[in-house]
Design a protein around this motif. Structure first.
Motif, PDB file in Angstrom:
ATOM      1  N   LEU A   8       0.835  -1.198   0.000  1.00 16.74           N
ATOM      2  CA  LEU A   8       0.000   0.000   0.000  1.00 16.74           C
ATOM      3  C   LEU A   8       0.875   1.255   0.000  1.00 16.74           C
ATOM      4  CD1 LEU A   8      -2.932   1.138   0.248  1.00 16.74           C
ATOM      5  CD2 LEU A   8      -2.559   1.164   2.733  1.00 16.74           C
ATOM      6  N   ALA A   9       2.005   1.202   0.681  1.00 17.35           N
ATOM      7  CA  ALA A   9       2.898   2.359   0.731  1.00 17.35           C
ATOM      8  C   ALA A   9       3.424   2.727  -0.654  1.00 17.35           C
ATOM      9  CB  ALA A   9       4.059   2.077   1.675  1.00 17.35           C
ATOM     10  N   GLU A  10       3.565   1.743  -1.529  1.00 21.74           N
ATOM     11  CA  GLU A  10       3.986   2.025  -2.908  1.00 21.74           C
ATOM     12  C   GLU A  10       2.839   2.617  -3.717  1.00 21.74           C
ATOM     13  OE1 GLU A  10       5.414  -1.606  -4.524  1.00 21.74           O
ATOM     14  OE2 GLU A  10       7.135  -1.764  -3.164  1.00 21.74           O
ATOM     15  N   ALA A  23       0.255   8.196   1.021  1.00 16.89           N
ATOM     16  CA  ALA A  23      -0.390   9.106   1.971  1.00 16.89           C
ATOM     17  C   ALA A  23      -1.269   8.329   2.954  1.00 16.89           C
ATOM     18  CB  ALA A  23      -1.205  10.151   1.235  1.00 16.89           C
ATOM     19  N   THR A  24      -2.037   7.369   2.441  1.00 17.85           N
ATOM     20  CA  THR A  24      -2.888   6.568   3.328  1.00 17.85           C
ATOM     21  C   THR A  24      -2.058   5.610   4.156  1.00 17.85           C
ATOM     22  OG1 THR A  24      -4.765   6.740   1.809  1.00 17.85           O
ATOM     23  CG2 THR A  24      -4.800   4.938   3.395  1.00 17.85           C
ATOM     24  N   ALA A  25      -1.071   4.966   3.544  1.00 11.35           N
ATOM     25  CA  ALA A  25      -0.233   4.011   4.286  1.00 11.35           C
ATOM     26  C   ALA A  25       0.437   4.672   5.487  1.00 11.35           C
ATOM     27  CB  ALA A  25       0.810   3.405   3.362  1.00 11.35           C
ATOM     28  N   GLU A  63      -8.764  -1.868  -0.747  1.00  7.54           N
ATOM     29  CA  GLU A  63      -9.949  -2.027  -1.585  1.00  7.54           C
ATOM     30  C   GLU A  63     -10.449  -0.678  -2.094  1.00  7.54           C
ATOM     31  OE1 GLU A  63     -13.923  -2.168   1.201  1.00  7.54           O
ATOM     32  OE2 GLU A  63     -12.706  -3.972   1.186  1.00  7.54           O
ATOM     33  N   VAL A  64     -10.337   0.374  -1.272  1.00  7.99           N
ATOM     34  CA  VAL A  64     -10.766   1.699  -1.726  1.00  7.99           C
ATOM     35  C   VAL A  64      -9.858   2.187  -2.851  1.00  7.99           C
ATOM     36  CG1 VAL A  64     -10.924   4.136  -1.052  1.00  7.99           C
ATOM     37  CG2 VAL A  64     -11.922   2.366   0.411  1.00  7.99           C
ATOM     38  N   TRP A  65      -8.547   2.024  -2.681  1.00  8.63           N
ATOM     39  CA  TRP A  65      -7.624   2.473  -3.730  1.00  8.63           C
ATOM     40  C   TRP A  65      -7.851   1.700  -5.021  1.00  8.63           C
ATOM     41  CZ3 TRP A  65      -3.555  -0.368  -6.025  1.00  8.63           C
ATOM     42  CH2 TRP A  65      -2.794   0.385  -6.936  1.00  8.63           C
ATOM     43  N   ARG A  66      -8.017   0.378  -4.925  1.00 11.35           N
ATOM     44  CA  ARG A  66      -8.204  -0.445  -6.124  1.00 11.35           C
ATOM     45  C   ARG A  66      -9.574  -0.212  -6.763  1.00 11.35           C
ATOM     46  NH1 ARG A  66      -5.480  -2.519  -9.547  1.00 11.35           N
ATOM     47  NH2 ARG A  66      -6.254  -4.658  -9.565  1.00 11.35           N
ATOM     48  N   GLY A  67     -10.589  -0.025  -5.941  1.00 10.73           N
ATOM     49  CA  GLY A  67     -11.946   0.057  -6.472  1.00 10.73           C
ATOM     50  C   GLY A  67     -12.366   1.430  -6.936  1.00 10.73           C
ATOM     51  N   THR A  68     -11.708   2.492  -6.410  1.00  9.64           N
ATOM     52  CA  THR A  68     -12.134   3.849  -6.767  1.00  9.64           C
ATOM     53  C   THR A  68     -11.064   4.648  -7.493  1.00  9.64           C
ATOM     54  OG1 THR A  68     -11.382   4.942  -4.719  1.00  9.64           O
ATOM     55  CG2 THR A  68     -13.551   3.863  -4.664  1.00  9.64           C
ATOM     56  N   ARG A 109      -8.727   6.225  -6.015  1.00 11.63           N
ATOM     57  CA  ARG A 109      -8.242   7.250  -5.089  1.00 11.63           C
ATOM     58  C   ARG A 109      -8.056   6.619  -3.719  1.00 11.63           C
ATOM     59  NH1 ARG A 109     -12.310  12.182  -5.021  1.00 11.63           N
ATOM     60  NH2 ARG A 109     -10.640  13.100  -3.740  1.00 11.63           N
ATOM     61  N   GLY A 110      -7.076   7.124  -2.976  1.00  8.47           N
ATOM     62  CA  GLY A 110      -6.826   6.595  -1.653  1.00  8.47           C
ATOM     63  C   GLY A 110      -7.757   7.179  -0.606  1.00  8.47           C
TER      64      GLY A 110
END
Length: 328
Positions: A153-155, A159-161, A177-182, A184-185
């Motif tokens: 996730l850090a890669e 910002a979220t990680a 799941e939010v980053w992959r599905g939308t 945006r983090g």
């Protein structure tokens, strides 16, 4: 425009009343007493009491209490999939409107700060990431473990990680799941303005001396053991739920689970569970110190536990009457 108190409710009672404070401070007993006094509906705002599989160890209200006044959102969720703050907020608002329509005061009771701030302040409008993104996040968590998922996730979303602990498996899976599905983090989504509900709130916050909480937490856990908490945990662990299920982290479950595996004595498990509860109490006290759930004028602090003893209770509740109905 803010929702007005329901018809028939005494003048001055706020549209939404929050009863909160740290674990073992007497929130549930106080919410019950206030619901009796003001014709209220008690709405659960405790993340663990949502789940139906752990009644004793999460200190859910008794059957007698639930029969005395309406209690909602207790024991309504299966262990999986885990509840989210967004799900709870939608459910709580629906129950608040139902109470309002029935001429009752909505009384939100619990110490889950994330849930209460989501209710009062609103949530960022994050779209549903979809089942494919959820499945991918769970599969990666199971295959890699939380630390490796945090590194990945850090890669992708540094910002979220940076806001998450490498051991926090549930929030890491949610972030992925939010980053992959939308696309945006979570941090980017949280920067969007939240929309608070059209309700006004008052908060009653119990803030007892720490020594009282220590004694109460220890006494409560031993009472839970006497009521069958060990067998409740045995049944829960025997159902083969995924290890990252939030309910498996409820205070007492890991410690009593260790005893059931033969890794420790029951006395040592109880001591460890009480210590974990007290660490959580400390975090709750710190959180409440830095967060206001209602404007200062609409927050009433009580530096004592609510015990439900008759003489003490009437003095306690009269103090709350003066807060809620200063002109009465």
């Amino acid at each position: 425009m803010a929702v007005a108190p329901p018809a028939g409710i005494p003048a001055g009672i706020p549209a939404g009343l929050i009863v909160t404070g740290p674990t073992a401070s007497g929130k549930s007993a106080l919410a019950l007493a206030l619901a009796r006094r003001y014709a209220g509906t008690v709405i659960n705002a405790d993340a663990m009491q949502l789940y139906r599989d752990l009644h004793i160890l999460t200190a859910r209200p008794s059957a007698a209490d639930a029969a005395a006044v309406p209690h909602v959102l207790y024991g309504v969720r299966p262990v999986t999939p885990p509840a989210t703050a967004a799900w709870w907020r939608d459910a709580a608002l629906a129950e608040m409107h139902a109470a309002h329509a029935a001429g009752r005061v909505p009384i939100l009771c619990g110490g889950s700060g994330m849930y209460l701030t989501a209710l009062v302040g609103g949530l960022a409008p994050i779209p549903d990431p979809g089942p494919a993104a959820r499945a991918e996040a769970r599969a990666l968590l199971a295959a890699l473990g939380p630390a490796a998922l945090h590194a990945r996730l850090a890669e992708a979303d540094p910002a979220t990680a940076a806001t998450l602990r490498p051991s926090d498996s549930q929030r890491l899976a949610r972030a992925w799941e939010v980053w992959r599905g939308t696309g945006r983090g979570l941090v980017a989504w949280h920067a969007a303005p939240a929309v608070p509900p059209a309700w006004r709130f008052a908060a009653i916050r119990l803030d007892p001396p720490r020594a009282e909480l220590r004694d109460a937490a220890a006494a409560r856990f031993h009472a839970m053991l006497a009521d069958g908490a060990l067998e409740e945990v045995r049944a829960l662990l025997g159902r083969g739920f995924p290890p990252d299920a939030p309910l498996l982290r409820a205070h007492g479950v890991p410690e009593l689970g260790a005893h059931l595996r033969g890794a420790t004595s029951l006395d040592a498990a109880a001591a460890a569970a009480i210590a974990a509860t007290l660490r959580y109490v400390k975090r709750q006290v710190t959180w409440f110190r830095h967060h206001n759930l209602a404007p200062e004028a609409d927050t009433h602090m009580i530096h004592a536990r609510f015990t439900g003893q008759t003489q003490f209770s009437e003095s306690f509740l009269s103090q709350i009457d003066r807060f809620l109905r200063p002109s009465a």
